[in-house]
Design a protein around this motif. Sequence first.
Motif, PDB file in Angstrom:
ATOM      1  N   ARG A 183       0.208  68.718  -9.879  1.00  0.00           N
ATOM      2  CA  ARG A 183       0.140  70.150 -10.192  1.00  0.00           C
ATOM      3  C   ARG A 183      -1.158  70.708  -9.635  1.00  0.00           C
TER       4      ARG A 183
ATOM      5  N   ASP B 126      -4.971  73.885 -12.808  1.00  0.00           N
ATOM      6  CA  ASP B 126      -4.536  74.777 -13.896  1.00  0.00           C
ATOM      7  C   ASP B 126      -5.698  74.969 -14.865  1.00  0.00           C
TER       8      ASP B 126
ATOM      9  N   ARG C 278      -5.735  82.526 -15.484  1.00  0.00           N
ATOM     10  CA  ARG C 278      -5.327  81.148 -15.771  1.00  0.00           C
ATOM     11  C   ARG C 278      -4.415  80.612 -14.691  1.00  0.00           C
TER      12      ARG C 278
ATOM     13  N   GLU D 200       6.930  77.990 -17.701  1.00  0.00           N
ATOM     14  CA  GLU D 200       6.155  77.884 -18.934  1.00  0.00           C
ATOM     15  C   GLU D 200       5.773  79.233 -19.526  1.00  0.00           C
TER      16      GLU D 200
ATOM     17  N   ASP E 177       3.214  75.337 -23.182  1.00  0.00           N
ATOM     18  CA  ASP E 177       2.889  76.755 -23.058  1.00  0.00           C
ATOM     19  C   ASP E 177       4.097  77.618 -23.360  1.00  0.00           C
TER      20      ASP E 177
ATOM     21  N   ARG F 233      -1.643  77.837 -29.065  1.00  0.00           N
ATOM     22  CA  ARG F 233      -1.465  76.390 -29.218  1.00  0.00           C
ATOM     23  C   ARG F 233      -2.709  75.690 -29.758  1.00  0.00           C
TER      24      ARG F 233
HETATM   25 MG    MG Z   1       0.959  74.539 -19.336  1.00  0.00          MG
END
Ligand code: MG
Length: 753
Positions: free
Chosen positions: A502, A505, A527, A600, A624, A634
């Motif tokens: 990924r 992030d 983000r 997400e 998410d 979260r």
């Molecule tokens: Mg995530």
Amino acid sequence: MLNSLRNIVQEVNAARDLTTALAIIVSRVKTAMLTEVCSVYLRGPKGDYVLMATDGLNPDAVGKVRLSADEGLVGRVVTREEPINLEQAETHPSYQYFPETGEERYSSFLGVPIIHHRKVLGVLVVQQVERRRFDEGDEAFLVTMSAQLAGVIAHAEATGVMLPVGEKAAQAKFLGVSGAPGIALGEALVIAPPADLRSVPFKPCADIEAELAFFQKCLAAVRDDIKSLGEQLKSRLNREEQALFDAYLAMLNDASLGSEVSERIRQGASAPYAWSEVILEHERTFNSMNDAYLRERATDLRDLGRRVLAYLQESNQKSQVYPDKTVLVGEELTASMLGEIPKDKLAGLVSVQGSSNSHVAILARAMDIPTVMAAVDLPFTQMDGRPIIVDGYKGVVYSDPGLELRKHYKAIYQEEQELVKGLEALKDLPCETLDHYRLPLWVNTGLMADVVRSLERGAEGVGLYRTEVPFLLRDRFPSEEEQRNIYHEQLAAFSPHTVTMRTLDIGGDKSLPYFPIEEANPFLGWRGIRVTLDHPEIFLAQIRAMMKASEGLDNLRILLPMITGVPELEAAKVLIYRAFNELLEEGFDVKLPPIGVMIEVPSAVYQARDLAARVDFLSVGSNDLTQYLLAVDRNNARVADIYQAFHPAVLRALYNVVMDGHSEGVSVGICGELAGDPGAAILLMAMGYDVLSMNATNLPKVKSVIRNLTLDQAKALLEEVMVMSDADQIQQRVDRALRDHGATRLIRPLTTD
Ligand code: MG
Ligand code: PEP
């Protein structure tokens, strides 16, 4: 009024124990409301309400007057959960007379419930001899006061069981939420961000003279710093501004703060702890002043406090010794703190803030470290050096556990080791149902340590490699070449299996120390892909490093986080193609890897088809997705119980995504924590998910469940739960299914009550 409220709450917050807190409440509220009596009744262990503090009634009645919830006016406030405001209390049918209080003289009565987390903790009462109708303003003041105090009282009650280190401390239990399963029996080590006055752990000091000398040395160092700062800025400051430096120096004088701290060191506290206590007390005094100028001085004091603390902690840091079974305790543990402890010494984690979906908890699950998050009542600064048990199944922490409890947990610990051994036998068996439906189980990784464990547990690929983890553990962005090496290690270790990397992030709760992002709503802010599209230089370097790392292996997939719509995806793809073409031109023998998006955020759920049509695969980030669908942070412990992975809305979204993805002919996986939940895995398989990617710890558990049922049974269960409208009901039904398929032990191992 507002000032009174604020001052009272601040004072109560600073109280060392519940008795002091209650004494402050009754005396300050009585004065603020110009009344004759203020009392607090609190719920006792037997469910009755006990007079715990009073200013105005006979003090001997404290602890003696007790009422059940259906007795007297106080009982009526409890059952109604509403204020009662009476001008002539003695005529009310619920009025009850307690001779020991001397209460008959008071005619007017205003009582409000003290409610915390929907439970009535007690009642706050004001009374007066002459008839007085407390007006709406009075009532509102008392209700506000009580709402503010409820949390403080609950916290003080919960933490009141602690005794100073050294005395024979009693066993105490603190509730939190499960961060990572497992049991740890060890010794607490409190970790705090540097120079944070609020989280300095209490440590006794062995050599008082040496500690005093050390403290003086640090004060002198800060005095020198301030003098030279003043010198440097002399030409740019006017006389008044220069006076500030003199004021700072005066504060550091031995006659002022210095002597107070020295006194506490003589009483046995370490210099950093004594210093932080004194500074915090003075800060509270400044803060509670009505004069705005004086309130501002609190900021100066804090600044000074941090400067001295930094010196005090710097020398302490070097001599840090880690106990063999260290349980790291902190107000807010972060992913990077994990790196500070040698892995073989780290037995467990406890964080006062955060929740099971915080990234530190996700890492802890990947590393198999029993963890409790959101232990909000834990007096963490008092924990250093204490024996501690972490029950990562239930989310409970015990300090100073007694012999019985230790025996109990040791037995569970051993049982757990045997369960893990039993599951090891599954390593080389395929993950397939009784009717031979194959479901690939992949792993989520971030650290090199995960790789070995994942392979040992029979992972068939990597569904999510969180590239931010190596970024988090450094003090600057890794260069393209450094990244290439890190990625190559992952790709080579899993080859020929696929590794899904990924792109960076960061943002949300993952802030790089060297690239801080400060926002009011970080999870709704800058983000994931938003950051990297704004910084193509970071994105391009990462993509280039990934492709180069995969040269000759060709087992890379690229995954894009936090995509909210097609334009973001298109923009990211343009950069990926650009990096690819550059590398070809530079002579690298690279292949264009499959590209996927994370689903997400809710907009991506509704656009799953549009996105799927433009990529090679989808991967659902249920962590998410749950937070954004249910509007539940979260990381917020206060709302952790409504972060429901089995919420019908979440299940429907998951089902829609897989159907939409398949209708476009792309593979759909899931890499959120839900995939590693044995019960959820049954539902996800039945929905048609092509790959489940999870932490290595849970992989054998999920495999053992899948191998014990048929696809038809899973589909029948899914059909049943998809028409249910309540998350708890769904959870219970799924737990029952686990029991039916012989996986009771995987639901939540039985610990203690
Ligand atoms: Mg995530
Ligand atoms: C998710 O959101 O489900 C996910 C896998 O990503 P992360 O937990 O790293 O945000």
